[in-house]
Design a protein around this motif. Structure first.
Motif, short mmCIF file in Angstrom:
data_model
loop_
_atom_site.label_atom_id
_atom_site.label_comp_id
_atom_site.label_asym_id
_atom_site.label_seq_id
_atom_site.Cartn_x
_atom_site.Cartn_y
_atom_site.Cartn_z
N GLN A 1 17.35 75.77 39.39
CA GLN A 1 18.16 77.15 39.86
C GLN A 1 17.31 78.19 40.56
O GLN A 1 17.41 78.88 41.41
N LEU A 2 16.11 78.76 39.82
CA LEU A 2 15.30 79.56 40.30
C LEU A 2 14.67 79.39 41.68
O LEU A 2 14.88 79.86 42.80
N TRP A 3 14.24 77.96 41.76
CA TRP A 3 13.82 77.43 43.23
C TRP A 3 14.83 77.59 44.25
O TRP A 3 14.79 78.10 45.44
N GLU B 1 5.77 77.92 47.86
CA GLU B 1 5.53 76.83 47.08
C GLU B 1 4.53 76.93 46.18
O GLU B 1 4.53 76.61 44.98
N ASP B 2 3.65 77.45 46.67
CA ASP B 2 2.17 77.74 45.92
C ASP B 2 2.66 78.74 44.69
O ASP B 2 2.21 78.65 43.44
N ASP B 3 3.26 79.81 45.10
CA ASP B 3 3.74 80.96 43.82
C ASP B 3 4.59 80.11 43.09
O ASP B 3 4.64 80.50 41.92
N PHE B 4 5.50 79.51 43.41
CA PHE B 4 6.47 78.86 42.57
C PHE B 4 5.83 77.93 41.45
O PHE B 4 6.01 78.01 40.36
N LYS B 5 4.92 77.22 42.00
CA LYS B 5 4.26 76.24 41.18
C LYS B 5 3.13 76.94 40.29
O LYS B 5 3.17 76.59 39.03
N SER C 1 0.19 85.34 40.32
CA SER C 1 0.39 84.00 41.16
C SER C 1 0.77 84.36 42.74
O SER C 1 0.45 83.57 43.41
N LEU C 2 1.29 85.61 42.78
CA LEU C 2 1.35 85.87 44.68
C LEU C 2 0.02 85.95 45.33
O LEU C 2 0.14 85.90 46.59
N LYS C 3 -0.82 85.95 44.60
CA LYS C 3 -2.25 86.00 45.32
C LYS C 3 -2.47 84.71 46.07
O LYS C 3 -3.24 84.65 47.04
#
Length: 75
Positions: A56-58, A18-22, A11-13
């Motif tokens: 909580q993670l966010w 916000e994009d990584d979390f989504k 996902s980090l790519k």
């Protein structure tokens, strides 16, 4: 075998926090709800539990300097 670590780094790519979390949420949510439902025997309760965990993670991701390491610190 798919691991949280491989999903997270995939996902980090995308780039932004916000994009990584989504991407992480989209990839894991259904599986985590399924697992939690097995533990609490009610899908509605399982959804609440998983949503609370992601909130909580966010909150922790926003406070970390390097969100690439959040899975090690939280998950």
């Amino acid at each position: 075998m798919v691991t949280i670590k491989s999903i997270f780094f995939k996902s980090l790519k995308i780039g932004s926090l916000e994009d990584d979390f989504k991407a992480l949420f989209d990839e894991l949510y259904d599986r985590l709800v399924y697992f939690a439902t097995k533990l609490v025997n009610r899908e509605e309760d399982a959804e609440d539990i998983v949503q609370d965990a992601f909130v909580q993670l966010w909150n922790r991701m926003n406070s970390l300097e390097n969100h690439q390491n959040v899975y090690k610190q939280y998950l």
